[in-house]
Design an enzyme around this catalytic site. Structure first.
Site, PDB file in Angstrom:
ATOM      1  N   LYS A  94       2.454  -5.355  -0.570  1.00 16.81           N
ATOM      2  CA  LYS A  94       3.210  -5.599  -0.070  1.00 16.81           C
ATOM      3  C   LYS A  94       3.992  -5.760   0.761  1.00 16.81           C
ATOM      4  CE  LYS A  94       2.657  -6.839  -5.095  1.00 16.81           C
ATOM      5  NZ  LYS A  94       3.672  -5.987  -6.199  1.00 16.81           N
ATOM      6  N   LYS A 101       7.056   5.967  -0.741  1.00 16.20           N
ATOM      7  CA  LYS A 101       8.146   4.826  -0.869  1.00 16.20           C
ATOM      8  C   LYS A 101       9.815   5.647  -0.716  1.00 16.20           C
ATOM      9  CE  LYS A 101       6.080   1.309  -3.371  1.00 16.20           C
ATOM     10  NZ  LYS A 101       6.049   0.040  -4.298  1.00 16.20           N
ATOM     11  N   LYS A 138      -3.358   0.991   3.843  1.00  9.84           N
ATOM     12  CA  LYS A 138      -3.731  -0.023   2.162  1.00  9.84           C
ATOM     13  C   LYS A 138      -3.136  -1.332   2.540  1.00  9.84           C
ATOM     14  CE  LYS A 138      -0.734   0.275  -1.624  1.00  9.84           C
ATOM     15  NZ  LYS A 138      -0.920  -0.656  -2.428  1.00  9.84           N
TER      16      LYS A 138
HETATM   17  P1  ATP Z   1       3.414  -2.404  -3.321  1.00 12.91           P
HETATM   18  O1  ATP Z   1       3.409  -2.093  -1.593  1.00 12.91           O
HETATM   19  O2  ATP Z   1       5.254  -2.359  -2.959  1.00 12.91           O
HETATM   20  O3  ATP Z   1       3.905  -0.792  -3.929  1.00 12.91           O
HETATM   21  P2  ATP Z   1       1.310  -3.302  -3.468  1.00 12.91           P
HETATM   22  O4  ATP Z   1       0.808  -4.564  -3.079  1.00 12.91           O
HETATM   23  O5  ATP Z   1       0.572  -1.407  -3.693  1.00 12.91           O
HETATM   24  O6  ATP Z   1       2.979  -2.672  -3.741  1.00 12.91           O
HETATM   25  P3  ATP Z   1       1.504  -2.985  -6.427  1.00 12.91           P
HETATM   26  O7  ATP Z   1       2.419  -4.422  -7.952  1.00 12.91           O
HETATM   27  O8  ATP Z   1       1.707  -1.570  -6.380  1.00 12.91           O
HETATM   28  O9  ATP Z   1       0.898  -3.678  -5.149  1.00 12.91           O
HETATM   29  O10 ATP Z   1       0.229  -3.149  -7.237  1.00 12.91           O
HETATM   30  C1  ATP Z   1      -0.547  -3.895  -8.131  1.00 12.91           C
HETATM   31  C2  ATP Z   1      -1.827  -3.270  -9.076  1.00 12.91           C
HETATM   32  O11 ATP Z   1      -3.442  -4.101  -7.138  1.00 12.91           O
HETATM   33  C3  ATP Z   1      -2.342  -1.925  -9.228  1.00 12.91           C
HETATM   34  O12 ATP Z   1      -3.086  -2.009  -9.487  1.00 12.91           O
HETATM   35  C4  ATP Z   1      -2.748  -1.543  -7.306  1.00 12.91           C
HETATM   36  O13 ATP Z   1      -3.391  -0.330  -7.577  1.00 12.91           O
HETATM   37  C5  ATP Z   1      -3.468  -2.466  -7.121  1.00 12.91           C
HETATM   38  N1  ATP Z   1      -3.480  -2.929  -5.385  1.00 12.91           N
HETATM   39  C6  ATP Z   1      -2.706  -2.700  -4.368  1.00 12.91           C
HETATM   40  N2  ATP Z   1      -3.259  -3.050  -3.356  1.00 12.91           N
HETATM   41  C7  ATP Z   1      -4.663  -2.802  -3.228  1.00 12.91           C
HETATM   42  C8  ATP Z   1      -5.381  -2.870  -2.451  1.00 12.91           C
HETATM   43  N3  ATP Z   1      -5.157  -2.436  -0.803  1.00 12.91           N
HETATM   44  N4  ATP Z   1      -6.596  -2.808  -2.206  1.00 12.91           N
HETATM   45  C9  ATP Z   1      -7.033  -2.758  -4.192  1.00 12.91           C
HETATM   46  N5  ATP Z   1      -6.635  -2.462  -4.976  1.00 12.91           N
HETATM   47  C10 ATP Z   1      -4.220  -2.549  -5.189  1.00 12.91           C
END
Ligand code: ATP
Ligand code: LTN
Length: 331
Positions: free
Chosen positions: A200, A115, A197
């Site tokens: 967001k 990040k 992955k």
């Molecule tokens: P950012 O990109 O801002 O880090 P993010 O999409 O990774 O956001 P988070 O809010 O960090 O989302 O994650 C919330 C939950 O969703 C956590 O438990 C995380 O492990 C899960 N998660 C996030 N992305 C994935 C994914 N691609 N597949 C499965 N689980 C996910």
């Protein structure tokens, strides 16, 4: 420390804007499915969200949105669902933990490296200390299990290390938590790039990257239709990363094992696979979207629920905080 009754589950998501299918399949769906087995606490981690720049009005809106998505996904009203900043003990315990965590432990965290990227010197100290706040979230409630996606494993390991270090030094202060990561759906990849992955942050730059939980059926069909596949004429095994990701989405939603989906799609065209994936995603998300709209039509009730939960949880959090303050000599 809590030892009787159901095991305690704690998890949280950042109110940083549109939730995607990875968030749902990797986290929320599992909270919903297992909610009766555990004593649950579901958090909206707004203090984590401000580690990167936020528009204040958007943050307020996203906080209510996330609460509504939790409920719309099936979290029952009686569950303890609250906003992190409503309980000051989170920030207070995080500070104390920070004073016992070696810098080297935080420097190794892959999320910070990703990040902060090339902007390391300009990223906030909050982003660097992020895992300490997450450890505080979990340790405050004597948590046994933390249901999350695969990307959060390192954070839970660090939480255990911090807990263990404090316990060794001060006696039994903390329950050591375990990550609860499901075999299916724990790492959904981007539709546009199945090496990355679904996230967001990446979704902000590419419209075809993520399926959002609130995307319309039309948009979902278009995104799935454009998803990357393999350079083969039809579905063949071993499949490449794009096809594997589509199959993973399908099998997670349908609760099927790999052997079953391989049989179902071997030799089928990509359009057959994509139609099946889009259909099952739409079928899952449509009822959630309808409930979401209903819940968001009464923000007053939603806020009241969040405040009520924070009030009920505050004494639990403070019990742990006071125990720690006493151990280190602050009380
Ligand atoms: P950012 O990109 O801002 O880090 P993010 O999409 O990774 O956001 P988070 O809010 O960090 O989302 O994650 C919330 C939950 O969703 C956590 O438990 C995380 O492990 C899960 N998660 C996030 N992305 C994935 C994914 N691609 N597949 C499965 N689980 C996910
Ligand atoms: N870092 C997590 C969000 C989070 C969390 C927690 C998850 C903050 N505190 C406590 C589980 C338990 C993420 O999903 N990015």
């Amino acid at each position: 420390m809590q030892t009787i009754g159901k095991p305690r589950v704690f998890s949280g998501i950042q109110p940083s804007g549109g939730l995607h299918l990875g968030n749902y399949l990797g986290a929320i769906r599992n909270w919903v499915r297992n909610q009766d087995k555990y004593d649950n606490i579901f958090c909206i981690v707004d203090l984590h969200t401000i580690t990167v720049a936020q528009d204040p009005a958007a943050l307020r809106e996203n906080t209510l949105d996330l609460a509504a998505v939790y409920l719309a996904s099936g979290i029952k009203r009686e569950q303890a669902m609250f906003v992190q900043s409503h309980i000051p003990a989170h920030a207070e315990l995080a500070w104390i933990l920070e004073c016992f965590i070696p810098m080297g432990w935080l420097e190794r965290m892959t999320q910070f490296k990703e990040k902060s990227g090339r902007e390391r010197e300009r990223s906030s100290t909050g982003l660097f200390a992020y895992p300490a706040l997450m450890a505080a979230d979990i340790l405050l409630y004597d948590t046994n299990f933390v249901p999350v996606g695969e990307d959060q494993r390192q954070h839970i390991e660090l939480t255990r290390d911090i807990g263990q270090r404090m316990n060794q030094r001060f006696g039994e202060l903390f329950v050591l938590p375990e990550a609860m990561i499901q075999a299916a759906g724990a790492r959904i990849m981007g539709l546009d790039d199945p090496e990355k992955k679904m996230s967001k942050s990446l979704a902000a730059d590419a419209t075809g990257h993520a399926i959002f939980m609130l995307d319309s059926p039309d948009v979902i069909r278009k995104k799935v239709a454009r998803a990357q596949t393999d350079a083969q004429p039809e579905v063949r095994f071993p499949a490449g990363p794009g096809v594997t990701n589509l199959l993973e989405i399908y099998r997670t939603i349908q609760d099927k094992d790999w052997a079953t989906v391989e049989k179902e799609f071997a030799g089928k065209s990509y359009s057959v696979l994509k139609t099946a994936v889009a259909d099952t995603v739409i079928e899952t998300l449509t009822p959630i979207q309808e409930r979401y709209r209903q819940i968001r039509s009464d923000d007053g009730a939603l806020m009241q629920q969040l405040r009520g939960a924070a009030e009920r949880l505050t004494p639990i959090a403070n019990t742990t905080l006071y125990r720690v303050q006493e151990a280190v000599g602050l009380r």
